[in-house]
Each structure stands twice: as C-alpha cells, then as structure tokens.
Design a protein around this motif. Structure first.
Motif, PDB file in Angstrom:
ATOM      1  N   SER A  43       1.021  -1.168   0.140  1.00 28.15           N
ATOM      2  CA  SER A  43       0.033   0.053   0.133  1.00 28.15           C
ATOM      3  C   SER A  43       0.951   1.280   0.050  1.00 28.15           C
ATOM      4  O   SER A  43       0.611   2.174  -0.648  1.00 28.15           O
ATOM      5  CB  SER A  43      -0.783  -0.091   1.252  1.00 28.15           C
ATOM      6  N   ALA A 513     -10.094   3.893 -15.239  1.00 27.89           N
ATOM      7  CA  ALA A 513     -10.694   3.436 -13.819  1.00 27.89           C
ATOM      8  C   ALA A 513     -11.798   2.223 -14.134  1.00 27.89           C
ATOM      9  O   ALA A 513     -11.784   1.163 -13.515  1.00 27.89           O
ATOM     10  CB  ALA A 513     -11.348   4.454 -13.125  1.00 27.89           C
ATOM     11  N   LEU A 514     -12.567   2.451 -14.900  1.00 29.41           N
ATOM     12  CA  LEU A 514     -13.630   1.344 -15.338  1.00 29.41           C
ATOM     13  C   LEU A 514     -12.907   0.117 -15.877  1.00 29.41           C
ATOM     14  O   LEU A 514     -13.411  -1.076 -15.491  1.00 29.41           O
ATOM     15  CB  LEU A 514     -14.381   1.823 -16.573  1.00 29.41           C
ATOM     16  N   VAL A 516      -9.691  -0.900 -15.392  1.00 30.98           N
ATOM     17  CA  VAL A 516      -8.963  -1.367 -14.244  1.00 30.98           C
ATOM     18  C   VAL A 516      -9.882  -2.173 -13.202  1.00 30.98           C
ATOM     19  O   VAL A 516      -9.531  -3.418 -12.979  1.00 30.98           O
ATOM     20  CB  VAL A 516      -8.097  -0.355 -13.426  1.00 30.98           C
ATOM     21  N   VAL A 517     -11.030  -1.446 -12.764  1.00 33.67           N
ATOM     22  CA  VAL A 517     -11.923  -2.006 -11.939  1.00 33.67           C
ATOM     23  C   VAL A 517     -12.664  -3.278 -12.512  1.00 33.67           C
ATOM     24  O   VAL A 517     -12.774  -4.397 -11.836  1.00 33.67           O
ATOM     25  CB  VAL A 517     -12.960  -0.955 -11.538  1.00 33.67           C
ATOM     26  N   SER A 518     -13.048  -3.339 -13.743  1.00 35.63           N
ATOM     27  CA  SER A 518     -13.837  -4.314 -14.403  1.00 35.63           C
ATOM     28  C   SER A 518     -12.625  -5.392 -14.527  1.00 35.63           C
ATOM     29  O   SER A 518     -13.148  -6.672 -14.276  1.00 35.63           O
ATOM     30  CB  SER A 518     -14.177  -3.710 -15.747  1.00 35.63           C
ATOM     31  N   ALA A 520      -9.881  -6.393 -12.835  1.00 35.91           N
ATOM     32  CA  ALA A 520      -9.524  -6.839 -11.554  1.00 35.91           C
ATOM     33  C   ALA A 520     -11.040  -7.437 -10.919  1.00 35.91           C
ATOM     34  O   ALA A 520     -10.810  -8.578 -10.366  1.00 35.91           O
ATOM     35  CB  ALA A 520      -9.300  -5.449 -10.568  1.00 35.91           C
ATOM     36  N   ALA A 521     -12.207  -7.115 -11.012  1.00 32.35           N
ATOM     37  CA  ALA A 521     -13.325  -7.698 -10.532  1.00 32.35           C
ATOM     38  C   ALA A 521     -13.658  -8.933 -11.268  1.00 32.35           C
ATOM     39  O   ALA A 521     -13.645 -10.067 -10.674  1.00 32.35           O
ATOM     40  CB  ALA A 521     -14.435  -6.924 -10.837  1.00 32.35           C
TER      41      ALA A 521
END
Length: 541
Positions: A43, A513-514, A516-518, A520-521
């Motif tokens: 982190s 962001a969309l 990366v999040v998608s 990873a999800a």
C-alpha cells in the motif's frame, strides 16, 4: 482448504523476553504475518508509485521527450543505478541476513556496535565515490550516453546535472541502511513510504524551480538532491525511537562489516542484473533516434508500478523472514515461505503483465499525452512497454528467488546466474536492436530476466531449498483461466487507442478506472469461483 491452495503455517506466539540478564539485552524484532506486512509495504509502495506517475506526468507535460528530458533521465539513472547496486541491492541483501543473525543471537550492545561500524564504513566509501563522480561528471556522461556526444550542448547539460544528482547516492544509501534496520525490526511502513518524498520533491522542483533556472530541466536535478536529504531526515526519528540510531564510525576490521563486504562483492552484480541491463539499454538507446531514451523511460515507469507494488513488496518482507528462518535452522518453514512468495507473485504479476500488453497505448495516453508529449512518442513508448511486459513476471520472481540464496548468505550462486543473464542480454540486444530499435532493447531485457529467474528457480529446486507444496497444477489452471477471462473482457471493453487521443483528462481517467476495476473484478471473481481464498495466503514470518 483444498489441495490446490498454498499451505498455511500455524500461528506461533511471539517470543517472550528471557529472564536471564544476557537474554534481557537481546534485541527482539517483532514478528507478524507475511501477508499483512506485504500489504503494508504494497500500500505504501502503491502510494509512492502513484506519486511517481504524477511526477512523470508533470515531467512529460513540461519536457516531453526532448533534450532536457533525455539529459535528466541519464543524469538520474546513473546514481539511481548505483543506489540499487550499493543500497537496495547488494548492500541490503548482504546486510539484512547478518543483521538478522545479530538480532537473533547477539546482545543489544553488539547490535549497536555493528550498526555504528556499518553506517560509518558505508558513509566513508560513498563520500569518496560521490566526490570522484562529481569530478568525473563529463566522462561519466559520455560513458553512459555516448550518443550524446553528437550534441555537445546535450552532453554538457547531462554532466552539469550529474554534479547535482550524484550526492543523492550518498544520502539515499544511508536512507536504505536505515530502512534495512527498520524492516528487520518489522517496521515496514516507514521505509515503504519514504520514496513518496522523492516524488513530491521532483514535482515541487518541476513546478516551482523551473522558472528560476536558465535551463528548465536543471530544476529536476535540484529536486533529486533535495529528495535525498528529505528521505534520510524522515527515517532518523524512527531509528531513534527504537534506540538503534547509530553513531557512524568507519571500522572495516569489525567482524560484521567484513562479513557484509564478503557477501556484497558478488551480490553487487548478482542482485543488480536487471539494473545493469536497463543501463545498457540507455547507452544503446542514446545511439538511436532522438527520444529513444525517454520512450524507454516512460514505458519502464509503467512496468515499475506493478513490479514495485507486488514484486518488491513481497521481496522486502521475505528477506528478513527467510534470514530468521535460516538462522533458526528451519528449512521446512524456509521452503514454505518461498513457495508462498512465488504463488503471491504469480497471483498478481500475471494479470498485471497482461493488462500492460492489452492497454499499452491507453495507459500511456492517460498518463503522459499532454503538453510536449506527441502521438508519435506514445506509439514508440507503447512498443517498448509491451516488450518490457513480457518479462514483468520474471522481474518479480527474481525479487523473491534471489533472497532464497541471500538469506542463506550465499551470494556466489546469484552472481554466477547474473553473469549468464548479462551475457544473454548482450546477445539479445545485438540480435533485436536492428529490427526493433528501442523496443528490441526492452525485449532483450525481458528475455534476460526470464533467463535469470529460470536459473534461480532451477537451482533452488535442485538443491532442495525450494520445495513445491501441493496443489500447483490446479493453481496454475485457476490463474491462467482468470487471466484469459480478464484479457478477453479488456480487449472487448477498451475503445481503440486513437479515440483516447481526443478525450480530456477526466474522460480518459474515468475510462481507465472502469477498465481497471472491471478487469480486477472479473479476475478475482473467477479465482473465488474456482476456490481461491484470501486465507490460503496467510503465512507467519
């Protein structure tokens, strides 16, 4: 737990202070979960890397891939390379096992004597190197970027910058010394946060000092020197709180110093092969088209994000833990830790490498396509980014496999492997530079990383140091399946990269962001559906 998952180690109580007087003086580094420590480092490293990207966005906007940027990247890379060689590289790998042994088996007074001697000896050597380098700056600039000789003004600018950036080597090496002590005592957050100060200093220098100097890029060199002083000053209070702040005094005859020097000699090459390869890329890139050095720099910065957040973070926490296990003569736990580290690296490294390949241009456009950065620069940097991504997992594995040798105070084996990988890189460079130019240099570095990691793993396995735990077959299928699903989703969801050129920063950032999040999800959803659980990666240090 299914047989496909990494084995866990029973939680052990922390060692209680001994009652006798001698044991009462023992230094007692605290123990915790490797996963928890890794997440702390990860982190903090993520924060540092994000700030690093902000820094590079500012540099790209103000300087692009022009003369000033090329000169600065060389002037910063030379002391930065030596930092990784002396400090975070060979010194750290030699110092931490010896320090861990002292902390485990010696008294507090003996530990303090070691710290005093090491700090003084390190400072004395680096003062001499720094002074000589500042005097020899023009020759160093020519040696590391011979292609700049075609432009005397550019070469002279690089030399001037080197005189400002080289003191950073002394300051950051002492910072790394302090960080090694803190890591050995289980204080991972402070050393992991410290690099944020470098990025803040460079951003501040670029924004505030650029108008005040005749050559705008020179402000970045001043920022490097300021950063070195800030990072060292930041860690001093935390050492003092542990009552481990050294009183530096050179003592090369000290038993611990002699052992560290003996271990450092081969480690200086073995642990820094990737850095030597990148430096060779810079030398050869200076002979190619203008901007080649910068294209390699920007693509390397994106590879450094997952490498630092995942690979370096795991490598940082694994070395002290392995060193303690070796000092305690616990080969079974040693092998389990290595297996855990490899699984953790693959869990995060494989999808990160695939994402860099699929989203190369969108990532570069989102971060760097502003101001002086052109469409052509993006295309060229994307080529080298994809090439570097081929070796990302190998670069990460080196960070956790090399400590398998260093923790056992074996630095000769990694240096032998390093020489082989270095030779392979030179051969790959000569083969690939002609058809692929700067991207060939990046691909050669990636291939030499694969050679390095492969040989490290093979020897650890053959010597019985690394023992694969049960369930690797199914685990491999789970990871590859998750990567396939994620890759297909990203390829389908991402707009063509030329569309990104017309978008504003908020629109680019939103789309990224969309994605990366998608990605990873769907990746972690696949892993969860196939039986991978977070608890399977818990491991005590």
């Amino acid at each position: 737990m299914t047989d496909s998952q990494p084995p866990t180690e029973p939680t052990q109580p922390a060692t209680e202070p001994a009652a006798d007087e001698d044991a009462a003086q023992q230094v007692a580094p605290r123990r915790g979960g490797l996963m928890r420590s890794g997440m702390v480092v990860s982190s903090m490293t993520m924060l540092s890397r994000v700030m690093g990207l902000v820094r590079d966005m500012v540099i790209a906007t103000l300087f692009g891939a022009g003369q000033g940027a090329d000169a600065f990247f060389v002037a910063f890379k030379v002391p930065n390379f030596l930092r990784r060689l002396f400090a975070e590289g060979a010194f750290n790998q030699a110092f931490v096992p010896v320090l861990s042994e002292y902390a485990t088996q010696r008294t507090r007074e003996e530990v303090r004597e070691l710290l005093d001697a090491v700090a003084g000896s390190l400072a004395a050597v680096l003062l001499l190197i720094t002074a000589l380098a500042m005097l020899a700056a023009p020759w160093l600039a020519w040696g590391f970027a011979p292609g700049f000789a075609r432009d005397p003004e550019k070469l002279a600018l690089t030399a001037d910058m080197l005189r400002l950036t080289f003191p950073y080597l002394l300051l950051i090496s002492l910072t790394a010394f302090a960080g090694s002590v803190l890591n050995t005592w289980g204080r991972f957050a402070v050393p992991a946060f410290t690099p944020v100060l470098l990025n803040l200093s460079l951003v501040g220098a670029a924004m505030l000092l650029t108008p005040l100097v005749s050559e705008p890029a020179m402000a970045l060199a001043w920022g490097v020197m300021i950063a070195g002083a800030a990072q060292l000053a930041f860690q001093v209070p935390f050492l003092a709180r542990l009552r481990l702040l050294p009183k530096p005094w050179p003592n090369f005859a000290h038993e611990g110093v002699r052992r560290i020097l003996k271990l450092m000699a081969p480690a200086m090459f073995g642990v820094s092969v990737a850095q030597v390869n990148l430096l060779l890329d810079t030398v050869l890139a200076s002979l190619l088209a203008a901007g080649s050095v910068s294209w390699l720099y920007y693509s390397d910065r994106l590879v450094e994000l997952p490498l630092g957040v995942f690979g370096v973070a795991i490598g940082t926490v694994i070395l002290p833990a392995l060193s303690k296990r070796h000092a305690e003569q616990s080969p079974e736990h040693f092998a389990k830790m290595l297996d855990w580290a490899i699984r953790a690296v693959l869990l995060l490294g494989l999808p990160a490498a695939l994402a860099l390949v699929v989203l190369a241009e969108p990532l570069l456009i989102t971060l760097f396509h502003y101001g002086a950065m052109t469409d052509h620069d993006i295309q060229m940097a994307a080529m080298s980014l994809r090439a570097y991504a081929v070796g990302l997992v190998a670069f990460m594995l080196i960070k956790v496999l090399a400590p398998g040798f260093f923790a056992r105070q074996d630095t000769k084996t990694p240096v032998t492997i390093g020489i082989i990988a270095m030779a392979a890189n030179m051969v790959f460079n000569l083969i690939l530079i002609w058809p692929l130019a700067h991207a060939g240099l990046a691909l050669a570095t990636a291939l030499s990383g694969l050679v390095n990691a492969g040989l490290l793993g093979t020897l650890l396995y053959r010597r019985g140091i690394m023992i694969f735990q049960s369930g690797w077959g199914r685990y491999a299928v789970q990871l590859l399946g998750g990567c396939l699903v994620m890759g297909l989703l990203l390829a389908w969801l991402a707009p063509g990269w030329r569309e990104w050129l017309a978008w504003s920063l908020p629109w680019r950032a939103g789309w990224m962001a969309l994605l990366v999040v998608s990605g990873a999800a769907v990746y972690f959803a696949w892993l969860a559906a196939t039986g991978v659980r977070l608890r399977h990666f818990r491991m005590k240090s």
